[in-house]
Design an enzyme around this catalytic site. Structure first.
Site, short mmCIF file in Angstrom:
data_model
loop_
_atom_site.label_atom_id
_atom_site.label_comp_id
_atom_site.label_asym_id
_atom_site.label_seq_id
_atom_site.Cartn_x
_atom_site.Cartn_y
_atom_site.Cartn_z
N ASP A 278 25.68 59.91 40.11
CA ASP A 278 26.04 60.61 40.80
C ASP A 278 27.23 60.10 41.14
O ASP A 278 27.85 59.41 41.18
CB ASP A 278 25.16 60.43 42.31
CG ASP A 278 25.63 60.96 43.65
OD1 ASP A 278 25.85 62.06 42.88
OD2 ASP A 278 25.11 60.49 44.17
N GLU B 147 51.48 41.78 30.99
CA GLU B 147 51.52 40.44 31.43
C GLU B 147 51.11 40.11 32.92
O GLU B 147 51.85 40.29 33.40
CB GLU B 147 53.02 39.73 31.67
CG GLU B 147 53.78 39.10 29.39
CD GLU B 147 54.87 39.33 29.88
OE1 GLU B 147 55.57 38.54 31.49
OE2 GLU B 147 55.94 38.58 29.10
N GLU C 203 49.55 38.43 35.73
CA GLU C 203 49.50 37.37 36.77
C GLU C 203 48.49 37.35 37.86
O GLU C 203 47.99 38.56 38.85
CB GLU C 203 51.04 37.47 37.70
CG GLU C 203 51.83 37.39 37.13
CD GLU C 203 53.43 36.92 36.86
OE1 GLU C 203 54.25 36.66 36.58
OE2 GLU C 203 53.55 37.62 38.55
N GLU D 42 52.34 29.41 36.97
CA GLU D 42 53.45 30.59 36.98
C GLU D 42 53.87 29.93 38.53
O GLU D 42 53.95 29.14 38.72
CB GLU D 42 53.21 31.76 37.90
CG GLU D 42 53.45 33.26 37.19
CD GLU D 42 54.64 33.29 36.98
OE1 GLU D 42 55.53 32.71 37.57
OE2 GLU D 42 55.20 33.56 35.21
N GLU E 283 49.30 32.74 34.63
CA GLU E 283 49.70 33.80 34.40
C GLU E 283 48.84 33.02 32.58
O GLU E 283 48.71 32.68 32.05
CB GLU E 283 51.70 33.96 33.79
CG GLU E 283 51.26 35.02 33.06
CD GLU E 283 52.95 35.73 32.63
OE1 GLU E 283 53.52 36.02 31.87
OE2 GLU E 283 53.37 35.86 33.61
N HIS F 51 54.15 42.83 34.05
CA HIS F 51 55.10 43.46 33.61
C HIS F 51 54.82 44.37 32.24
O HIS F 51 53.67 43.26 31.94
CB HIS F 51 55.99 41.99 33.60
CG HIS F 51 56.69 41.29 34.02
ND1 HIS F 51 57.45 39.67 33.71
CD2 HIS F 51 57.04 41.46 35.68
CE1 HIS F 51 57.79 39.30 35.37
NE2 HIS F 51 57.28 40.79 36.44
N ARG G 119 67.19 39.35 35.63
CA ARG G 119 65.84 40.44 35.62
C ARG G 119 65.24 40.74 36.99
O ARG G 119 64.16 41.42 37.57
CB ARG G 119 64.68 39.06 36.08
CG ARG G 119 64.50 38.38 34.46
CD ARG G 119 62.96 36.94 34.28
NE ARG G 119 62.52 37.15 33.06
CZ ARG G 119 63.47 36.91 31.67
NH1 ARG G 119 64.72 36.30 31.63
NH2 ARG G 119 62.97 36.56 30.69
N GLU H 144 60.74 45.51 29.02
CA GLU H 144 60.01 45.75 29.75
C GLU H 144 59.90 45.59 31.24
O GLU H 144 60.83 45.86 31.81
CB GLU H 144 59.77 44.32 29.34
CG GLU H 144 59.10 43.52 30.98
CD GLU H 144 59.53 41.75 31.24
OE1 GLU H 144 58.92 41.18 30.88
OE2 GLU H 144 60.72 41.54 30.91
N ARG I 217 59.23 45.32 34.69
CA ARG I 217 58.87 44.78 35.78
C ARG I 217 58.32 45.48 36.52
O ARG I 217 57.63 44.26 37.95
CB ARG I 217 60.60 44.24 35.37
CG ARG I 217 60.81 43.20 34.70
CD ARG I 217 61.74 42.53 34.45
NE ARG I 217 61.87 41.59 35.38
CZ ARG I 217 61.13 40.64 35.02
NH1 ARG I 217 60.51 40.21 34.07
NH2 ARG I 217 61.33 39.77 35.55
#
Length: 455
Positions: free
Chosen positions: A63, A142, A144, A199, A206, A255, A327, A344, A346
């Site tokens: 359904d 990646e 976490e 982490e 991670e 990431h 970063r 990457e 982030r």
């Protein structure tokens, strides 16, 4: 994974027959047919193994009106069609008992047509566009997560299971054995684990698994979250992928590493003659991501809580820029060349629906290739230290500050809406606007502590 399979003499595809053979060889008693709703929550129906052939050839009816973001009551009959390439044995079984296995499913309507609102189908449609442009998409995530203790009644708390920090070892990292068991479980299900570590925040972890094609990666993210939660439960812990469960410490991100490959299997992002080992195609794709970042943020960061993570000072990227050295930017270019050339993104967090999130990221990048988007120059300084005037000088914008603004950006972006398709582009903003509206009516503990006795 593909939609077409070689048909064997028995009427089943070769891949279907391989699944039936594995079920018999491994003494499988039950199959769990899995899919996700529009929010990324895993749904499943369990069937006895003797129904496997029927499920693979005809599908299993359900359904659709009872699933978040799917269809109305008057059009509710839908079918789950298992993808045989996603067959995986669930490692937990009691001695002497038959086992269970899972299959990820696509969704079709009563006419046998793919349901355009199915999250997996949304991603497939974007990948079909990439294929028409001559590309396949490789993704390495990646995700976490936090491990928290439970109270005496078995309810989740926000008490971290350990007080370890980044890359800490036991005895501070008390969860190393839990991570190890998660890894062993994932490997039994076909994952190739590349690394795992504690982490930055207490109780935060991670585990990185190897990149794969985009559809397989989205399937793997869904499976990863389910395995982490299941193993944590076996240790009387609660695992959460909530982006920011505790104030004033780092939140959990996902990431996402992206690269394109051409029809000859070459990395379309690679150019060894470039300073950053990136091709013109890579820069165009990156430019598309930066152009559409405010809109896809509603999908890659889909909860009210997501925006408690996207604030300065906690290593979360909120600035729409790219860099190779810091970063604080939305996109980082790792020191990689040749087949490994990539960048990457982030900002995404692990609460997202991975099918929709990857679809919007990929569609944004492909639009950049189509329109020769320019990502601008890299920003090598720490953007967190910029004042507003300097950010304006560099032309650096910020991501939406809350879910409401992100939904507004999504509704103004035709490229990202088109990627979601006519069904999801209506249902997803509707669900998220409702969520944000409910949040605005709530009174938090912070407000009570701040104002109750002051005014």
């Amino acid at each position: 994974m593909t939609d077409e399979h070689t048909i064997s003499d028995g009427g089943l595809s070769a891949d279907d027959q391989a699944v039936l053979n594995r079920i018999e060889e491994e003494n499988i008693d039950f199959l769990r047919l899995q899919f996700t709703d529009i929010l990324g929550v895993v749904k499943n129906v369990s069937i006895p193994a003797h129904q496997a052939e029927k499920a693979l050839t005809d599908g299993i009816y359900f359904d659709g009106s009872s699933i978040e973001g799917f269809v109305r009551i008057q059009e509710s009959d839908m079918r789950l069609i298992p993808d045989p390439e996603t067959f995986a044995i669930l490692p937990w079984r009691n001695d002497g008992d038959g086992g269970a296995a899972r299959l990820v499913c696509d969704i079709v309507d009563t006419e046998g047509e793919p349901f355009i609102g199915g999250p997996r189908q949304v991603l497939k449609s974007v990948l079909a566009e990439a294929e028409e442009m001559g590309y396949s998409v490789s993704i390495g995530p990646e995700p976490e997560f936090f491990l928290f203790e439970k109270d005496e009644d078995g309810n989740a708390t926000t008490i971290p299971h350990d007080n370890g920090g980044y890359f800490d070892l036991a005895p501070k990292d008390l969860a190393s054995d839990v991570r190890k068991e998660i890894i062993f479980t994932l490997e039994k299900m076909g994952f190739e684990i590349e690394a795992s570590h504690h982490e930055v925040a207490e109780g935060q972890h991670e585990i990185n698994f190897k990149y794969d094609d985009a559809l397989s990666t989205a399937d793997n993210i869904v499976t990863f979250r389910a395995v982490v939660r299941a193993v944590a439960e076996q240790h009387d812990l609660h695992a959460t992928f909530m982006p920011k469960p505790i104030a004033e410490i780092n939140g959990s991100g996902m990431h996402t590493h992206i690269s394109l490959f051409d029809d000859d299997g070459n990395n379309a992002f690679a150019d060894d003659a470039d300073e950053f080992n990136l091709s013109e195609t890579a820069y165009q794709f990156m430019g598309g991501l930066l152009n559409h970042a405010p809109a896809f943020t509603a999908v890659t960061n889909p909860t009210v809580n997501s925006y408690k993570r996207l604030v300065p000072g906690y290593e979360a990227p909120i600035y729409v820029a790219w860099s190779d050295t810091n970063r604080s930017a939305l996109i980082r270019v790792p020191d990689a060349a040749g087949v490994s050339a990539r960048f990457e993104v982030r900002s995404p967090d692990p609460s997202c629906n991975p099918y929709l999130a990857l679809a919007t990221l990929i569609a944004s990048g492909l639009d950049g290739i189509k329109n020769d988007a320019d990502p601008g120059d890299p920003v090598r300084e720490d953007i967190y230290e910029f004042d507003e005037q300097k950010r304006e000088e560099y032309g650096i914008e910020t991501l939406p500050p809350n879910l409401g603004k992100a939904v507004e950006a999504l509704e103004d972006d035709d490229v990202v809406l088109d990627a979601l398709g006519p069904h999801t582009s209506e249902k997803f903003p509707e669900a998220k606007s409702q969520e944000f509206g409910e949040y605005l009516t709530q009174v938090s503990q912070w407000e009570e502590d701040r104002y109750l006795e002051t005014f």
